[in-house]
Structures are given as structure tokens and as C-alpha cells.
Design a protein around this motif. Sequence first.
Motif, PDB file in Angstrom:
ATOM      1  N   UNK A 138       0.839  -1.211   0.000  1.00 51.27           N
ATOM      2  CA  UNK A 138       0.000   0.000   0.000  1.00 51.27           C
ATOM      3  C   UNK A 138       0.872   1.258   0.000  1.00 51.27           C
ATOM      4  N   UNK A 139       2.001   1.199   0.699  1.00 53.38           N
ATOM      5  CA  UNK A 139       2.877   2.380   0.764  1.00 53.38           C
ATOM      6  C   UNK A 139       3.498   2.665  -0.601  1.00 53.38           C
ATOM      7  N   UNK A 140       3.841   1.603  -1.304  1.00 49.51           N
ATOM      8  CA  UNK A 140       4.369   1.824  -2.661  1.00 49.51           C
ATOM      9  C   UNK A 140       3.292   2.472  -3.527  1.00 49.51           C
ATOM     10  N   UNK A 141       2.077   1.953  -3.441  1.00 47.35           N
ATOM     11  CA  UNK A 141       0.962   2.536  -4.208  1.00 47.35           C
ATOM     12  C   UNK A 141       0.726   3.989  -3.825  1.00 47.35           C
ATOM     13  N   UNK A 142       0.959   4.307  -2.543  1.00 52.82           N
ATOM     14  CA  UNK A 142       0.705   5.672  -2.060  1.00 52.82           C
ATOM     15  C   UNK A 142       1.812   6.645  -2.481  1.00 52.82           C
ATOM     16  N   UNK A 143       2.869   6.120  -3.082  1.00 50.02           N
ATOM     17  CA  UNK A 143       3.903   7.005  -3.613  1.00 50.02           C
ATOM     18  C   UNK A 143       5.172   7.115  -2.794  1.00 50.02           C
ATOM     19  N   UNK A 144       5.354   6.246  -1.793  1.00 50.99           N
ATOM     20  CA  UNK A 144       6.591   6.301  -0.989  1.00 50.99           C
ATOM     21  C   UNK A 144       7.797   6.028  -1.885  1.00 50.99           C
ATOM     22  N   UNK A 145       8.937   6.641  -1.537  1.00 50.95           N
ATOM     23  CA  UNK A 145      10.170   6.416  -2.292  1.00 50.95           C
ATOM     24  C   UNK A 145      10.850   5.125  -1.859  1.00 50.95           C
ATOM     25  N   UNK A 146      10.599   4.710  -0.610  1.00 47.93           N
ATOM     26  CA  UNK A 146      11.172   3.467  -0.089  1.00 47.93           C
ATOM     27  C   UNK A 146      10.350   3.059   1.128  1.00 47.93           C
ATOM     28  N   UNK A 147      10.506   1.811   1.547  1.00 51.62           N
ATOM     29  CA  UNK A 147       9.844   1.360   2.775  1.00 51.62           C
ATOM     30  C   UNK A 147      10.898   0.774   3.690  1.00 51.62           C
TER      31      UNK A 147
END
Length: 229
Positions: A138-147
Motif C-alpha cells: 500500500x505504501x508503494x501505491x501511495x507514492x513512498x520512495x522506499x519502505x
Amino acid sequence: MTSTVLEALRGGLVVSCQAYPGEPMRHPETLTQIAEAAVRGGAVGIRAQGLDDIRSIHARVALPQIGLWKDGDGEVFITPTLVHAVAVARAGAEVVALDGTRRTRPDGLSLAETIRRLREETGVLVMADVGSLDDALAAEDAGADCVSTTLCGYTAERPKTDGPDLEVLAAAAGRLTIPVFAEGRIHTPPQATACRDAGAFAVVVGTAITHPTTITGWFAAAVGADGER
Ligand SMILES: CC(=O)N[C@H](C=O)[C@@H](O)[C@H](O)[C@H](O)COP(=O)(O)O
């Protein structure tokens, strides 16, 4: 394409330099000295908490800094709102680490909206601290640069494993296109190697390097000196 800042962290060790409220080492000068010591040991980046620490470390340590602001007594406490995130960026962090779980944020903004507005206002990079594979996706979908796997074992979704949560790390590294950092309960060099082998973009270690109270407790327990004397 991965940013230059993230490229500088690839394959390396990031040292998290934090002290908790009320602790003897909770002072920007102390934590800056710890960060400087970590540089000498080969850290490629520093993770730091609180605006004063971030400012002080930014002024003296020439490595990329992952900044966060722990605040509030709710479930979401790592850079919990957009206001916190903007302040962390303005204090000098090149990467802002924020709660990247699917839980409700205190300001009611979605993670995607938070990241969009933070980027618009500051241009900073965003690390989403996640507690599970579903959070990471979900964080990747939300536009995060990295997790980062920071919150695995600290939310309802995952058990608190003895060492790092290699299962989430490997699954996320296999599925995401953005960098996946390993973080949380990496207490020994072999565990750091295991994280690298599981696909970590970089490894973040805090407690085992920078938290002497906990480390002392490990050794005290090992000699049976942790109980009543
Ligand atoms: C869950 C949470 O609040 N994690 C925090 C996030 O910044 C820090 O307290 C940790 O020290 C950091 O993630 C590094 O992990 P470890 O100290 O286990 O190496």
C-alpha cells in the motif's frame, strides 16, 4: 530511477541514533557525537529522531539522514501527521521516515495525500515505516520512495520475532519496485547479513549499536546479574 540520496545508502549500514524520553543520553550533542562515531565505523547513513537532533546531526555529519519525529500517545506515533513530516524535512533530513501503515492517521489524511503534499512543500524523499507486507504494498501505491520494516512486530499484524522479520523483508523485497530497508531488532552482525541476503536494499541498526542501557541489560542477563541483588 532511484535518487542519488538513496543510491548512497544502497548495500550499506544506516545507524539509528535515538534516546528515549527521560534517558541520560537524550541530548542533541550526545546523539550527534554518537552519529559521528557511527560514521567512523562505516555507516553510510544516519537515522535520527526529533527536530533538534536532526538539525544538529545535519550540521555536523555529512551523510544522508533519515529523520523522524516521534510524537503523541496514539498508535501512530512515527512522524504521525503532515505537519510533523514537513518540520522534519525543514530541519534538514534528506529522507523523512513516517508511519507507513494502513492505520488512521491523527490528522485524518491518507498516506498518499500526506506524501503528495509533503513532496509538493519540501521535495524531500519519503520512507514509509511499515508493519506488514500489505502495508508495504500500500505504501508503494501511495507514492513512498522506499519502505522500511521498522514497524513489523509493533502493530497487530505481525508477531514480534526475536530478530528481524525476515519473512516480511523477503516478501516485500520480492514484490516491490522501490527499495526495501531492513529495520527492527537486528541485534547481531549475522542478522544484518541475513537481512542483506533476504534482499534488503540497506540495513538499519539502532539499539544494538546506540542504546547502551539495552545492551548492558543483555550482558547483565547473560551473567545472571539482572535480577534483585
Ligand atoms: C518501533 C520503533 O519505534 N522504532 C523506532 C524507529 O525509529 C526506533 O525506536 C528503533 O530503534 C529503530 O527502528 C531501529 O530499530 P532497532 O533499535 O530495533 O535496531
